[in-house]
Design a protein around this motif. Structure first.
Motif, mmCIF file in Angstrom:
data_model
loop_
_atom_site.group_PDB
_atom_site.id
_atom_site.type_symbol
_atom_site.label_atom_id
_atom_site.label_comp_id
_atom_site.label_asym_id
_atom_site.label_seq_id
_atom_site.Cartn_x
_atom_site.Cartn_y
_atom_site.Cartn_z
ATOM 1 N N TRP A 23 0.831 -1.214 0.000
ATOM 2 C CA TRP A 23 0.000 0.000 0.000
ATOM 3 C C TRP A 23 0.863 1.261 0.000
ATOM 4 O O TRP A 23 0.658 2.164 -0.798
ATOM 5 C CB TRP A 23 -0.955 0.029 1.196
ATOM 6 N N THR A 24 1.823 1.335 0.926
ATOM 7 C CA THR A 24 2.593 2.570 1.056
ATOM 8 C C THR A 24 3.483 2.808 -0.163
ATOM 9 O O THR A 24 3.619 3.960 -0.606
ATOM 10 C CB THR A 24 3.434 2.598 2.351
ATOM 11 N N ALA A 26 2.915 1.662 -3.329
ATOM 12 C CA ALA A 26 2.062 1.971 -4.481
ATOM 13 C C ALA A 26 1.448 3.368 -4.361
ATOM 14 O O ALA A 26 1.504 4.167 -5.305
ATOM 15 C CB ALA A 26 0.970 0.910 -4.626
ATOM 16 N N SER A 27 0.880 3.676 -3.212
ATOM 17 C CA SER A 27 0.232 4.982 -3.054
ATOM 18 C C SER A 27 1.261 6.109 -3.032
ATOM 19 O O SER A 27 1.028 7.180 -3.596
ATOM 20 C CB SER A 27 -0.627 5.009 -1.790
ATOM 21 N N GLY A 28 2.401 5.867 -2.406
ATOM 22 C CA GLY A 28 3.450 6.885 -2.362
ATOM 23 C C GLY A 28 4.000 7.199 -3.740
ATOM 24 O O GLY A 28 4.164 8.372 -4.108
ATOM 25 N N TYR A 30 2.435 6.631 -6.541
ATOM 26 C CA TYR A 30 1.337 7.191 -7.331
ATOM 27 C C TYR A 30 1.236 8.700 -7.143
ATOM 28 O O TYR A 30 1.191 9.446 -8.120
ATOM 29 C CB TYR A 30 0.010 6.514 -6.977
ATOM 30 N N VAL A 31 1.211 9.155 -5.885
ATOM 31 C CA VAL A 31 1.082 10.603 -5.664
ATOM 32 C C VAL A 31 2.351 11.355 -6.071
ATOM 33 O O VAL A 31 2.293 12.545 -6.371
ATOM 34 C CB VAL A 31 0.673 10.962 -4.210
ATOM 35 N N ILE A 40 -5.488 15.143 -1.765
ATOM 36 C CA ILE A 40 -5.295 13.691 -1.896
ATOM 37 C C ILE A 40 -3.853 13.344 -1.540
ATOM 38 O O ILE A 40 -3.588 12.389 -0.807
ATOM 39 C CB ILE A 40 -5.643 13.202 -3.318
ATOM 40 N N SER A 41 -2.920 14.121 -2.046
ATOM 41 C CA SER A 41 -1.506 13.903 -1.738
ATOM 42 C C SER A 41 -1.254 14.004 -0.233
ATOM 43 O O SER A 41 -0.547 13.181 0.349
ATOM 44 C CB SER A 41 -0.655 14.920 -2.494
ATOM 45 N N VAL A 44 -2.817 10.908 1.525
ATOM 46 C CA VAL A 44 -1.968 9.721 1.351
ATOM 47 C C VAL A 44 -0.728 9.830 2.238
ATOM 48 O O VAL A 44 -0.344 8.854 2.903
ATOM 49 C CB VAL A 44 -1.591 9.523 -0.137
ATOM 50 N N ASN A 48 0.083 7.198 5.113
ATOM 51 C CA ASN A 48 1.325 6.425 5.012
ATOM 52 C C ASN A 48 2.246 6.653 6.201
ATOM 53 O O ASN A 48 2.841 5.704 6.729
ATOM 54 C CB ASN A 48 2.037 6.731 3.700
#
Length: 180
Positions: A23-24, A26-28, A30-31, A40-41, A44, A48
């Protein structure tokens, strides 16, 4: 050859670790790469930072289990394949540790853990914080490559009939408890 299942503790820690790390990362990434609204940034980043801060003690617990297991291994008796597996797993643990430490040291503000606890940022020198940020990003990239390698190896083992996923599943915990 008899292959034992992993303990329930190891299975839970593995899948919790996998969920948090994937998760961290992929999301990190991504942003960092995609154009997303600032809110959103920030969300996240908040999730995270909170999630990985809570994860640190679980990782230390998992690392201590790994170290205890390694202390009872005869590394010289391992086949080349098992030595490679050991090296990759060791690199994953080392890289996760580096990612977590640099993640804390790169903080330029207090560490807010889900709005419940606030931890003072450990460093105040912007240049040093920037260096840890750079090391953090590179460590995250390397960890991503190691995870791809790890998942790829699991797929290869499964295709070859070595049921590593079954051994690392919650069903293996139930089967082990039924045998006791």
């Amino acid at each position: 050859m008899t292959v034992l299942n992993y303990s329930g503790q190891r299975v839970w820690l593995h899948w919790i670790s996998a969920a948090v790390i994937i998760w961290t990362l992929a999301s990190g990434f991504y942003v960092a790469v995609a154009e997303v609204p600032a809110r959103i940034s920030q969300l996240v980043a908040f999730i995270n930072v909170s999630l990985t801060t809570v994860f640190i003690p679980l990782f230390v617990w998992r690392l201590s289990i790994f170290v205890a297991h390694v202390r009872h291994m005869n590394l010289n008796a391992l086949t080349l394949e098992k030595k490679l597996v050991f090296i990759v797993h060791s690199l994953i643990y080392l890289t996760v540790a580096i990612v977590l430490v640099t993640g804390v040291l790169m903080m330029n503000r207090p560490i807010d853990v889900f709005g419940v606890v606030e931890i003072v940022q450990p460093l105040s020198d912007p240049a040093l914080i920037a260096q840890f940020f750079t090391l953090h990003v590179w460590s995250c990239l390397f960890l991503s490559l190691l995870i791809v390698l790890h998942v790829g190896a699991v797929i290869v083992h499964e295709l070859c009939g070595h049921r590593v996923l079954r051994r690392m599943s919650f069903c293996s915990i139930v089967r082990s408890e039924q045998l006791e």
